[in-house]
Motif scaffolding. Structure first.
Motif, PDB file in Angstrom:
ATOM      1  N   ARG A 353       0.793  -1.241  -0.024  1.00 32.11           N
ATOM      2  CA  ARG A 353      -0.130  -0.083  -0.124  1.00 32.11           C
ATOM      3  C   ARG A 353       0.947   1.211  -0.037  1.00 32.11           C
ATOM      4  O   ARG A 353       0.617   2.139  -0.519  1.00 32.11           O
ATOM      5  N   GLU A 356       1.585   1.773  -3.365  1.00 29.91           N
ATOM      6  CA  GLU A 356       0.578   2.307  -4.397  1.00 29.91           C
ATOM      7  C   GLU A 356       0.525   3.892  -4.129  1.00 29.91           C
ATOM      8  O   GLU A 356       0.157   4.460  -4.939  1.00 29.91           O
ATOM      9  N   ALA A 376      -8.324   5.334  -8.127  1.00 31.83           N
ATOM     10  CA  ALA A 376      -7.439   3.917  -8.310  1.00 31.83           C
ATOM     11  C   ALA A 376      -6.578   3.968  -7.200  1.00 31.83           C
ATOM     12  O   ALA A 376      -6.765   2.643  -6.608  1.00 31.83           O
ATOM     13  N   CYS A 379      -9.107   2.721  -4.127  1.00 32.86           N
ATOM     14  CA  CYS A 379      -9.590   1.175  -4.344  1.00 32.86           C
ATOM     15  C   CYS A 379      -8.525  -0.008  -4.195  1.00 32.86           C
ATOM     16  O   CYS A 379      -8.599  -0.757  -3.691  1.00 32.86           O
ATOM     17  N   ALA A 380      -7.245   0.601  -4.326  1.00 29.53           N
ATOM     18  CA  ALA A 380      -6.215  -0.242  -4.186  1.00 29.53           C
ATOM     19  C   ALA A 380      -5.949  -0.583  -2.782  1.00 29.53           C
ATOM     20  O   ALA A 380      -5.402  -1.630  -2.180  1.00 29.53           O
TER      21      ALA A 380
END
Length: 383
Positions: A353, A356, A376, A379-380
């Motif tokens: 994360r 991300e 995006a 959501c990740a």
């Protein structure tokens, strides 16, 4: 107090530059690269160094000289500061600086050029600057500022003496906030902790309730992500808040520009602009300038949001590695929810994360659509 005393958490560097300012001018390096993470005070360090070089007392007296006051206020005729509210520094701005650098100083020992955020130059702009950095004019000193030496082209970096600043401690930042803004120590301590050593953001958190509230809501929103619809709503709210903050800052900036124009020209607030001044007035805070300022501020707010999101997973990793006693948590107010998340995620999940967040930062830097980027990202992040 001396010119160095207002710098937060940078005593070793301040002491070194203070000694250099008092040394033999013939031995002085003329091209400098002052590096430090955002909020470490690299621009303030450059101004303090400039004041120490120009002032007869080298900035050491408790009572600042007129020269020191002028340098720090940005009004000294021999010290030029290039700062930008745009995304990049333009090539014409740099050419103007070069022309200025070749002039002999009018009243002080040196003509000093300070460029904030030199990392915002495109490569072709940096190439224009290269020769002047390599062979400065006889009485000119260049002070370049950047987050790190790696953010500057090697051709520039290799021709400068590099000075690296530290991340100020939370205690140093909190003490500064209490002295500078008069906020309660408890408020200052929280702002310092959440800012992670960024002095400007700490001041913002301590003095702007809206900004602090937006951060709190973002952290809670990330911790409560459960489905894609949550991610979409959270991203939309974040972008709306960023635009709102940016527009408010841009309008405030425009008002200050107009007020300064009126002050300089002896015009009262609301007084009609004389015909002979209308041309100059129309160049003050033009719509395009306000739009560029708002764009820059929007990016700043979104970058700050990414730091806040990353701090959540940093705290998760701290708990997973039993390191709270040694490094502490940033988001203490959300400790219960972060503890629960640290159990739901494995260590690889926390690291993924953080990756991300880094990916989202890279997309924004590449002019990716902010809304899609954060949708995006969020959501990740769903566990």
């Amino acid at each position: 107090m001396s010119v160095w005393d207002s710098l937060v958490g940078q005593k070793p560097v301040a002491d070194m530059l203070a000694r250099i300012a008092q040394s033999d001018p013939a031995q002085l390096t003329q091209s400098w690269l002052i590096c430090g993470p955002p909020g470490s005070g690299r621009s303030n360090m450059a101004r303090a160094f400039a004041a120490a070089l120009e002032s007869p007392d080298h900035g050491m007296n408790a009572e600042p000289t007129r020269v020191t006051q002028q340098v720090l206020a940005g009004t000294h005729p021999d010290v030029t500061v290039l700062t930008t509210n745009k995304v990049t520094i333009g090539i014409d701005q740099v050419r103007d600086l070069i022309a200025t650098s070749e002039q002999m100083p009018a009243t002080a020992p040196w003509r000093i050029i300070i460029i904030e955020d030199v990392d915002r130059m495109l490569e072709r702009t940096t190439n224009v600057l290269l020769k002047e950095i390599e062979e400065p004019a006889e009485r000119c000193i260049w002070l370049l500022c950047a987050p790190s030496a790696q953010d500057v082209l090697p051709t520039i970096r290799s021709r400068c003496r590099v000075v690296n600043l530290a991340v100020p401690s939370a205690t140093a930042v909190a003490d500064f906030l209490v002295a500078e803004t008069g906020v309660e120590p408890k408020t200052a301590q929280r702002a310092a902790r959440l800012s992670e050593g960024h002095i400007g953001i700490a001041r913002l958190y301590a003095t702007n309730e809206r900004v602090m509230t937006d951060r709190d809501e973002l952290v809670v929103g990330v911790l409560n992500l459960a489905r894609a619809s949550d991610a979409v709503l959270l991203a939309g709210n974040l972008i709306d808040n960023a635009k709102g903050q940016a527009e408010a800052d841009a309008n405030d900036w425009a008002d200050k520009q107009e007020a300064e124009f009126r002050r300089v020209n002896g015009l009262a607030e609301g007084e009609r602009i004389p015909p002979k001044l209308r041309g100059a007035f129309n160049q003050v805070a033009k719509k395009d300038d306000i739009k560029r300022f708002a764009t820059r501020r929007t990016r700043d707010v979104l970058d700050r949001a990414l730091n806040s999101v990353a701090s959540i997973y940093r705290d998760v990793a701290v708990l997973q590695n039993n390191a709270e006693d040694s490094v502490g948590l940033i988001n203490l107010e959300n400790r219960t929810a972060i503890t629960e998340l640290s159990v739901r995620l494995n260590r690889a999940g926390a690291v993924a994360r953080l990756d991300e967040v880094a990916r989202a930062r890279k997309r924004l830097a590449g002019n990716g659509n902010p809304l899609l980027t954060f949708e995006a990202l969020f959501c990740a992040l769903i566990p």
